[in-house]
Motif scaffolding. Sequence first.
Motif, PDB file in Angstrom:
ATOM      1  N   VAL A 154      -5.928   3.068   7.990  1.00 47.14           N
ATOM      2  CA  VAL A 154      -4.801   2.802   7.505  1.00 47.14           C
ATOM      3  C   VAL A 154      -3.660   3.866   7.712  1.00 47.14           C
ATOM      4  O   VAL A 154      -4.001   4.985   7.627  1.00 47.14           O
ATOM      5  CB  VAL A 154      -4.967   2.444   5.986  1.00 47.14           C
ATOM      6  CG1 VAL A 154      -3.534   2.008   5.319  1.00 47.14           C
ATOM      7  CG2 VAL A 154      -5.812   1.294   5.619  1.00 47.14           C
ATOM      8  N   ASP A 155      -2.613   3.438   8.395  1.00 44.00           N
ATOM      9  CA  ASP A 155      -1.430   4.259   8.559  1.00 44.00           C
ATOM     10  C   ASP A 155      -0.625   3.816   7.356  1.00 44.00           C
ATOM     11  O   ASP A 155       0.278   2.834   7.415  1.00 44.00           O
ATOM     12  CB  ASP A 155      -0.743   4.239   9.751  1.00 44.00           C
ATOM     13  CG  ASP A 155       0.432   5.052   9.944  1.00 44.00           C
ATOM     14  OD1 ASP A 155       1.111   5.641   8.997  1.00 44.00           O
ATOM     15  OD2 ASP A 155       0.914   5.010  11.239  1.00 44.00           O
ATOM     16  N   LEU A 156      -0.368   4.634   6.256  1.00 46.57           N
ATOM     17  CA  LEU A 156       0.688   4.288   5.060  1.00 46.57           C
ATOM     18  C   LEU A 156       2.058   4.277   5.563  1.00 46.57           C
ATOM     19  O   LEU A 156       2.672   3.396   4.928  1.00 46.57           O
ATOM     20  CB  LEU A 156       0.326   5.311   3.967  1.00 46.57           C
ATOM     21  CG  LEU A 156      -0.723   4.883   3.009  1.00 46.57           C
ATOM     22  CD1 LEU A 156      -0.887   6.053   2.072  1.00 46.57           C
ATOM     23  CD2 LEU A 156      -0.691   3.683   2.476  1.00 46.57           C
ATOM     24  N   ALA A 157       2.305   5.149   6.398  1.00 48.23           N
ATOM     25  CA  ALA A 157       3.912   5.202   6.716  1.00 48.23           C
ATOM     26  C   ALA A 157       4.239   4.021   7.403  1.00 48.23           C
ATOM     27  O   ALA A 157       5.379   3.687   7.201  1.00 48.23           O
ATOM     28  CB  ALA A 157       4.001   6.351   7.656  1.00 48.23           C
TER      29      ALA A 157
ATOM     30  N   MET B   2       0.916  -1.127  -0.068  1.00 45.45           N
ATOM     31  CA  MET B   2      -0.015  -0.208   0.055  1.00 45.45           C
ATOM     32  C   MET B   2       0.876   1.158  -0.009  1.00 45.45           C
ATOM     33  O   MET B   2       1.579   1.417   1.001  1.00 45.45           O
ATOM     34  CB  MET B   2      -0.790   0.052   1.229  1.00 45.45           C
ATOM     35  CG  MET B   2      -1.954  -1.135   1.162  1.00 45.45           C
ATOM     36  SD  MET B   2      -3.295  -0.671   2.555  1.00 45.45           S
ATOM     37  CE  MET B   2      -2.086  -0.699   3.942  1.00 45.45           C
ATOM     38  N   VAL B   3       0.741   2.170  -1.110  1.00 42.55           N
ATOM     39  CA  VAL B   3       1.741   3.179  -1.164  1.00 42.55           C
ATOM     40  C   VAL B   3       0.969   4.566  -1.281  1.00 42.55           C
ATOM     41  O   VAL B   3       1.537   5.458  -1.360  1.00 42.55           O
ATOM     42  CB  VAL B   3       2.708   2.832  -2.407  1.00 42.55           C
ATOM     43  CG1 VAL B   3       3.719   1.806  -1.939  1.00 42.55           C
ATOM     44  CG2 VAL B   3       2.191   2.895  -3.430  1.00 42.55           C
ATOM     45  N   CYS B   4      -0.411   4.276  -1.450  1.00 47.65           N
ATOM     46  CA  CYS B   4      -1.185   5.711  -1.876  1.00 47.65           C
ATOM     47  C   CYS B   4      -2.711   5.814  -1.403  1.00 47.65           C
ATOM     48  O   CYS B   4      -2.938   4.565  -1.029  1.00 47.65           O
ATOM     49  CB  CYS B   4      -0.968   6.020  -3.336  1.00 47.65           C
ATOM     50  SG  CYS B   4      -1.834   4.760  -4.325  1.00 47.65           S
ATOM     51  N   GLY B   5      -3.275   6.707  -1.426  1.00 47.87           N
ATOM     52  CA  GLY B   5      -4.717   6.777  -1.278  1.00 47.87           C
ATOM     53  C   GLY B   5      -5.479   5.849  -1.946  1.00 47.87           C
ATOM     54  O   GLY B   5      -6.371   5.355  -1.192  1.00 47.87           O
TER      55      GLY B   5
END
Length: 64
Positions: A33-36, A9-12
């Motif tokens: 979701v916390d992308l970082a 998962m790398v983006c909105g």
Amino acid sequence: METFKVEGMVCGGCVNAVTRAIQNEDAGARVEVDLASGKLTTESALSKQQVAAIIEEAGYTVVG
């Protein structure tokens, strides 16, 4: 609440895809979701195994 470590998962758009996939199976599911950190937390009537399978079917990897 269940927490998953998810790779890919790398983006909105990724967040939206996973959220929609889970909510298609459980309309009342809450997904954060916390992308970082790559962490996905969900509150759902689905089992942890079911949610993990949905995430994988959406094209992402559940770690651990």
